[in-house]
Design a protein around this motif. Structure first.
Motif, short mmCIF file in Angstrom:
data_model
loop_
_atom_site.label_atom_id
_atom_site.label_comp_id
_atom_site.label_asym_id
_atom_site.label_seq_id
_atom_site.Cartn_x
_atom_site.Cartn_y
_atom_site.Cartn_z
N VAL A 8 -1.04 16.27 -7.35
CA VAL A 8 -1.00 16.39 -5.90
C VAL A 8 0.46 16.27 -5.48
CG1 VAL A 8 -1.64 15.35 -3.67
CG2 VAL A 8 -3.33 15.45 -5.52
N LEU A 9 0.88 17.08 -4.53
CA LEU A 9 2.22 17.01 -3.98
C LEU A 9 2.13 16.48 -2.55
CD1 LEU A 9 3.58 20.45 -5.23
CD2 LEU A 9 4.30 18.19 -6.05
N ILE A 10 2.94 15.47 -2.24
CA ILE A 10 2.97 14.88 -0.90
C ILE A 10 4.38 15.07 -0.35
CG2 ILE A 10 2.72 12.76 0.44
CD1 ILE A 10 0.85 11.74 -1.81
N ILE A 11 4.47 15.60 0.86
CA ILE A 11 5.78 15.85 1.47
C ILE A 11 6.01 14.79 2.55
CG2 ILE A 11 7.22 17.53 2.66
CD1 ILE A 11 5.39 19.71 1.51
N GLY A 12 7.05 14.00 2.36
CA GLY A 12 7.38 12.93 3.29
C GLY A 12 7.13 11.56 2.70
N ALA A 13 8.20 10.76 2.55
CA ALA A 13 8.07 9.43 1.95
C ALA A 13 8.21 8.34 2.99
CB ALA A 13 9.11 9.25 0.84
N GLY A 14 7.66 8.60 4.19
CA GLY A 14 7.52 7.53 5.17
C GLY A 14 6.33 6.67 4.80
N PRO A 15 5.96 5.71 5.65
CA PRO A 15 4.82 4.84 5.33
C PRO A 15 3.52 5.59 5.09
CG PRO A 15 6.09 3.91 7.14
CD PRO A 15 6.63 5.28 6.89
N ALA A 16 3.28 6.66 5.85
CA ALA A 16 2.03 7.41 5.66
C ALA A 16 2.02 8.13 4.32
CB ALA A 16 1.82 8.39 6.81
N GLY A 17 3.10 8.82 3.99
CA GLY A 17 3.16 9.56 2.74
C GLY A 17 3.08 8.66 1.52
N LEU A 18 3.84 7.55 1.54
CA LEU A 18 3.81 6.64 0.40
C LEU A 18 2.47 5.91 0.30
CD1 LEU A 18 7.42 5.15 0.60
CD2 LEU A 18 6.54 6.81 -1.06
N SER A 19 1.88 5.56 1.44
CA SER A 19 0.55 4.94 1.41
C SER A 19 -0.49 5.91 0.87
CB SER A 19 0.15 4.47 2.81
OG SER A 19 1.00 3.44 3.26
N MET A 20 -0.33 7.19 1.20
CA MET A 20 -1.24 8.20 0.67
C MET A 20 -1.13 8.26 -0.85
SD MET A 20 -3.41 10.62 1.84
CE MET A 20 -4.55 10.09 0.56
N ALA A 21 0.09 8.26 -1.35
CA ALA A 21 0.30 8.30 -2.80
C ALA A 21 -0.30 7.07 -3.47
CB ALA A 21 1.79 8.39 -3.10
N CYS A 22 -0.15 5.90 -2.87
CA CYS A 22 -0.70 4.67 -3.44
C CYS A 22 -2.22 4.69 -3.44
CB CYS A 22 -0.19 3.46 -2.66
SG CYS A 22 1.58 3.14 -2.85
N ALA A 23 -2.81 5.17 -2.34
CA ALA A 23 -4.27 5.24 -2.26
C ALA A 23 -4.82 6.22 -3.30
CB ALA A 23 -4.71 5.65 -0.86
N LEU A 24 -4.14 7.34 -3.51
CA LEU A 24 -4.58 8.29 -4.53
C LEU A 24 -4.44 7.69 -5.92
CD1 LEU A 24 -3.06 11.66 -3.20
CD2 LEU A 24 -5.46 10.93 -3.13
N ALA A 25 -3.33 6.98 -6.16
CA ALA A 25 -3.14 6.34 -7.47
C ALA A 25 -4.26 5.35 -7.75
CB ALA A 25 -1.78 5.65 -7.51
N ASP A 26 -4.66 4.59 -6.74
CA ASP A 26 -5.74 3.63 -6.93
C ASP A 26 -7.06 4.32 -7.20
OD1 ASP A 26 -3.86 1.69 -6.49
OD2 ASP A 26 -4.52 1.21 -4.44
N ALA A 27 -7.15 5.60 -6.81
CA ALA A 27 -8.35 6.40 -7.10
C ALA A 27 -8.18 7.18 -8.41
CB ALA A 27 -8.62 7.37 -5.95
#
Length: 397
Positions: A8-27
């Motif tokens: 998965v590619l996420i564009i933007g490393a603000g709180p929303a983008g990084l939280s999205m990456a963390c939530a996906l990693a936990d999944a």
């Protein structure tokens, strides 16, 4: 150049983008976060004047992401009461936490950025690439492809945009957005005051401007963040004033509610523009955070909506063989719209009413406050929406 395939590619490393990456990693889903800024700005974000109000649900999501424990105790300020005033009228609309410990919590924005970065750093399934600017996006039924400045191409089954309310990626995907420019700006500043705030927020709709006082009890019982909303031309004029002249103006218009005032930090300035994407998803593409919904701050839902979207999308993708499955993205878009659309429209209606300086509007808003304060069921409904307790769960399938 050859494509490099990512999960998965996420564009933007603000709180929303990084939280999205963390939530996906936990999944169990790996992702790469692409950010145009240098790493130093992400690892050590600067204080920017913004204090973020977190609902109960928003706090629970950060706890589930194991990010909440990274906050120092002083960075968490309880919000136990709120009072809304109209002009100089002594009557107000009062909210308290009822059976709950608090209405919500206030956390500095730079700390939310910091804990999001720390969470991404400790998850092996999250890779962050800084100084990586996206210049092109191609979406198809089979995959999504990004082109970076310099020509490198990346391919993935899903691209998630979290690159601000003015998202360039949203535009590249062919998705428009409703934009409401309020013609106003906010000036933010921490202020020490003589009287204790008692963990109480004050929202004061004066004629021509709005003063919101956010209690920073984690730091001091006599420290608040002032959010001063003004017509943009007046805000620009005030920024040219000396600190002494500006504080004298604030003191005059504070009506003595917090006693004598003293500046406790520098002033920050932000224009007010609300946005709402026409769609939250496209083939192999989704929007989260402000790229999906950029709120006016008066009801304090913007960052919480970003977390709600992260939770919803990650829950839907968990265990899915194809994270870019069209049915899952359609479900996410519909669910996130149901969560955000009523409050987005209601917030804009509140802003229109309480910034209308015509005499009939002034009378109407005073009546609205009086009626709402005398109707406990209505106050309870508003409180549930403000705290994020009105609609906690959703169907993931």
């Amino acid at each position: 150049m050859p494509d490099t395939t990512q999960q998965v590619l996420i564009i933007g490393a603000g709180p929303a983008g990084l939280s999205m990456a963390c939530a996906l990693a936990d999944a169990g889903i790996a992702s790469t976060v692409l950010e145009a800024s240098p790493e130093a700005e992400l690892a050590e974000p600067r204080e920017d004047g913004r204090e973020i109000a977190l609902t109960h649900r928003g706090t629970a999501i950060l706890q589930d992401l194991q990010a909440w424990q990274d906050l120092p105790p002083e960075a968490i300020s309880p919000l136990r009461q709120a009072r809304v005033f109209n002009g100089t009228a002594p009557q107000c609309l009062h909210f308290d936490s009822g059976q709950a410990e608090r209405l919500g919590s206030l956390v500095p924005n730079h700390w939310l950025r910091r804990i999001a970065w720390l969470g991404a750093e400790r998850r092996p399934l999250v890779q962050v690439r800084t100084q990586a600017k996206v210049t092109a996006l191609e979406l198809s039924a089979a995959s999504a492809r990004l082109t970076l400045e310099g020509g490198e191409q990346l391919q993935a089954p899903l691209v998630i945009a979290a690159d601000s309310r003015f998202s360039a990626t949203r535009r590249l995907a062919g998705i428009g957005a409703e934009m409401r420019d309020f013609g106003r700006s906010v000036i933010l500043c921490r202020i020490e005051h003589e009287k204790p705030h008692e963990d109480q927020a004050l929202e004061c709709f004066h004629h021509g401007h709005t003063m919101a006082w956010l209690p920073l009890g984690g730091y001091s019982a006599q420290l608040s963040s002032l959010v001063l909303t003004l017509p943009t031309d007046l805000a620009q004029a005030q920024l040219a004033w000396s600190e002494e002249q500006w504080l004298a103006w604030v003191q005059q218009h504070s009506q003595g509610r917090l006693g004598r005032l003293k500046l406790a930090g520098s002033r920050h300035h932000y224009p007010l523009v609300a946005t709402y994407a026409h769609r939250f998803a496209a083939p192999r593409f989704a929007l989260v955070g402000d790229a999906a919904v950029g709120m006016h701050p008066v009801t304090a839902h913007g960052y919480n909506f970003g977390l709600y979207g992260v939770q919803c999308l990650a829950s839907l993708l968990a265990g899915a063989p194809d994270p870019g499955d069209a049915a899952l993205l359609t479900h996410y878009a519909a669910e996130h719209r149901r969560t955000t659309w009523p409050i987005y429209q209601g917030t804009n209606a509140v802003v229109r009413l309480f910034t209308d300086e015509r005499p009939p509007a002034r009378l109407l808003r005073q009546g609205v406050l009086a009626v709402a304060d005398r109707l406990p069921p209505l106050k309870a409904l508003i409180t549930r929406q403000l705290t994020g307790q009105g609609r906690i769960g959703f169907s993931a399938r």
